[in-house]
Design an enzyme around this catalytic site. Structure first.
Site, PDB file in Angstrom:
ATOM      1  N   HIS A   1       8.258   8.387  17.025  1.00 28.96           N
ATOM      2  CA  HIS A   1       7.237   8.181  16.001  1.00 28.96           C
ATOM      3  C   HIS A   1       5.869   8.652  16.481  1.00 28.96           C
ATOM      4  CE1 HIS A   1       4.960   6.404  12.763  1.00 28.96           C
ATOM      5  NE2 HIS A   1       4.318   5.605  13.590  1.00 28.96           N
TER       6      HIS A   1
ATOM      7  N   HIS B   1       5.353  11.304   9.172  1.00 28.31           N
ATOM      8  CA  HIS B   1       6.555  10.751   8.553  1.00 28.31           C
ATOM      9  C   HIS B   1       7.444  11.849   7.978  1.00 28.31           C
ATOM     10  CE1 HIS B   1       4.725   6.460   7.877  1.00 28.31           C
ATOM     11  NE2 HIS B   1       5.027   6.704   9.131  1.00 28.31           N
TER      12      HIS B   1
ATOM     13  N   ARG C   1      14.110 -17.071   2.884  1.00 30.75           N
ATOM     14  CA  ARG C   1      12.838 -16.736   2.223  1.00 30.75           C
ATOM     15  C   ARG C   1      11.627 -16.903   3.152  1.00 30.75           C
ATOM     16  NH1 ARG C   1      15.607 -19.542  -1.984  1.00 30.75           N
ATOM     17  NH2 ARG C   1      16.374 -18.063  -3.557  1.00 30.75           N
TER      18      ARG C   1
ATOM     19  N   LYS D   1       3.059  -5.578   9.022  1.00 27.82           N
ATOM     20  CA  LYS D   1       3.905  -4.639   8.301  1.00 27.82           C
ATOM     21  C   LYS D   1       5.310  -4.701   8.892  1.00 27.82           C
ATOM     22  CE  LYS D   1       0.957  -0.919   6.568  1.00 27.82           C
ATOM     23  NZ  LYS D   1       0.730   0.540   6.668  1.00 27.82           N
TER      24      LYS D   1
ATOM     25  N   ASN E   1      -3.335   5.039   8.801  1.00 26.43           N
ATOM     26  CA  ASN E   1      -2.239   6.001   8.700  1.00 26.43           C
ATOM     27  C   ASN E   1      -2.702   7.435   8.944  1.00 26.43           C
ATOM     28  OD1 ASN E   1      -0.036   4.226   8.084  1.00 26.43           O
ATOM     29  ND2 ASN E   1      -0.947   3.943   6.066  1.00 26.43           N
TER      30      ASN E   1
ATOM     31  N   ARG F   1      -7.176  -0.292   4.611  1.00 27.27           N
ATOM     32  CA  ARG F   1      -6.127  -0.278   5.634  1.00 27.27           C
ATOM     33  C   ARG F   1      -5.401   1.062   5.701  1.00 27.27           C
ATOM     34  NH1 ARG F   1      -1.673  -4.991   7.219  1.00 27.27           N
ATOM     35  NH2 ARG F   1      -0.626  -3.743   8.810  1.00 27.27           N
TER      36      ARG F   1
ATOM     37  N   GLU G   1      -3.071  -3.338   2.319  1.00 25.92           N
ATOM     38  CA  GLU G   1      -3.293  -1.905   2.177  1.00 25.92           C
ATOM     39  C   GLU G   1      -3.595  -1.490   0.741  1.00 25.92           C
ATOM     40  OE1 GLU G   1      -0.911   2.112   3.393  1.00 25.92           O
ATOM     41  OE2 GLU G   1      -0.824   0.459   4.820  1.00 25.92           O
TER      42      GLU G   1
ATOM     43  N   GLU H   1      -1.070   6.599  18.967  1.00 26.41           N
ATOM     44  CA  GLU H   1      -1.634   5.536  18.135  1.00 26.41           C
ATOM     45  C   GLU H   1      -2.943   4.998  18.712  1.00 26.41           C
ATOM     46  OE1 GLU H   1      -0.681   4.846  15.215  1.00 26.41           O
ATOM     47  OE2 GLU H   1       1.493   5.006  14.991  1.00 26.41           O
TER      48      GLU H   1
ATOM     49  N   LYS I   1      -7.921  -2.494  14.767  1.00 23.40           N
ATOM     50  CA  LYS I   1      -6.903  -2.800  13.767  1.00 23.40           C
ATOM     51  C   LYS I   1      -7.121  -4.187  13.169  1.00 23.40           C
ATOM     52  CE  LYS I   1      -2.147  -2.381  12.444  1.00 23.40           C
ATOM     53  NZ  LYS I   1      -0.827  -1.803  12.723  1.00 23.40           N
TER      54      LYS I   1
END
Length: 372
Positions: free
Chosen positions: A277, A264, A133, A155, A257, A253, A249, A197, A239
């Site tokens: 990517h 994607h 956990r 993320k 994207n 945020r 997000e 990016e 960022k």
């Protein structure tokens, strides 16, 4: 986790960017020789064991260097090498990390170190969030894309055949270490993918940075250290500001994207790993910029500048011919979609982005213009 994330010591030549998230705040270190510098790791918690998660490409290059540095912090330092590539960002490969943790008897104080690109970082973070956990982890990104984007902000995820990064968690690292030395072995195609990016930060947040990128792109492609350090630092600063304001997000945020909804869809439609990517994001930014024009938000000249810079970076500007219906089907699975409505990150004005729905007809026009 309840532990306070440490403020890391740095070597004299390194630069820092801080992610402000209250008790989960942490540093991003940017500089040369950081993997082997003892000061890089000095503020991290010691433990009986640590696990370096890397892949079959990066492990032989940097795995032993990192392991030697970490032996001073941990009683035992184990290494697991995953198969390389986006095609392996799945449950089966994720389970290799859990297998290593369990067979080595790792406890909840074990620190995971993600040594590799975005795939390794995302999977290691997800494993750290899930094992017992939650155990601590550190990002050691070795690609430009990971250094400016995926390693920062917490993320973590794996892919599903129906959608990219659809299964994951928000889980922050203790530290991000961007060692510029690792970029020396980065293939040219991966360098270009990382630049996608970097480029995105200009239109969404800082047009002066976009201007700088137009002037300095050749130096970045030539791997000039000073130029790379500035691009990484400024990208991380932008960022950091966004993540600090909207960690999970719920609003702001999402602007990070830009280009990703189209991108994607390209990745899922072709099969993960066919395009990198960053290649898909670069092409997606061209489409998203055109959509911004068609929505009447910005002038065509801005979309032309974005397209030109993406092309100069060595990235594709025309998407694969999946068919508009397939693109729309895939984009409805995007995490930003709501009740079946596709929402896109668009440029409201130069240096400022927003999340907007767009009519399918307009999206079809964009796809008609930019696929084939």
């Amino acid at each position: 986790m309840s532990e306070t994330h440490p403020a890391a010591a740095t070597s004299p030549s390194s630069q820092r960017v801080r992610i402000e998230l209250a008790e989960r705040s942490y540093q991003i270190l940017i500089g040369d020789g950081l993997v082997e510098a003892a000061s890089t790791w000095a503020a991290l918690p010691g433990s009986a064991s640590a696990l370096i998660v890397t892949n079959t490409t990066v492990g032989p290059l940097y795995g032993q260097r990192l392991r030697s540095s970490l032996m001073k912090r941990h009683g035992r330092v184990h290494v697991v090498e995953l198969p390389d590539g986006e095609a392996h960002k799945d449950f089966q490969t994720l389970n290799l990390i859990f297998d290593a943790l369990l067979t080595k008897g790792c406890d909840r104080k074990t620190v995971l170190y993600a040594l590799g690109g975005g795939v390794v970082g995302d999977m290691t973070g997800f494993a750290a969030a899930s094992y017992m956990r939650g155990v601590p982890f550190v990002q050691v990104p070795t690609t430009l894309l990971a250094q400016v984007d995926s390693s920062v902000g917490g993320k973590t995820a794996i892919n599903h055949p129906l959608g990219k990064n659809m299964i994951g968690a928000f889980y922050q690292p203790l530290l991000v270490v961007c060692d510029l030395d690792t970029l020396a072995t980065l293939p040219g195609r991966e360098l270009s993918a990382g630049l996608a990016e970097v480029i995105k930060y200009g239109p969404i947040a800082d047009m002066s940075f976009f201007d700088w990128l137009e002037r300095n792109l050749d130096a970045l492609l030539a791997r000039d250290r000073e130029s790379l350090a500035h691009a990484i630092k400024r990208s991380c600063e932008i960022k950091a500001a966004v993540v600090g304001a909207d960690e999970r997000e719920t609003g702001l945020r999402a602007i990070l994207n830009f280009g990703h909804t189209f991108g994607h869809a390209i990745e899922a439609g072709l099969g993960y790993g066919e395009w990198l990517h960053g290649e898909a994001v670069g092409c997606g930014m061209v489409m998203a910029a055109d959509l911004s024009v068609r929505l009447g938000l910005v002038e065509p000249a801005l979309a032309e500048r974005i397209t030109g810079l993406v092309r100069r970076a060595g990235l594709p500007t025309t998407g694969p011919a999946l068919g508009a219906d397939r693109y729309l089907e895939l984009m409805r699975l995007d995490k930003k979609s709501e009740a079946g409505d596709i929402r896109f990150v668009v440029i409201e004005k130069p240096g400022q982005a927003a999340l907007r729905a767009a009519p399918d007809g307009l999206v079809r026009e964009v796809l008609e213009a930019h696929t084939g």
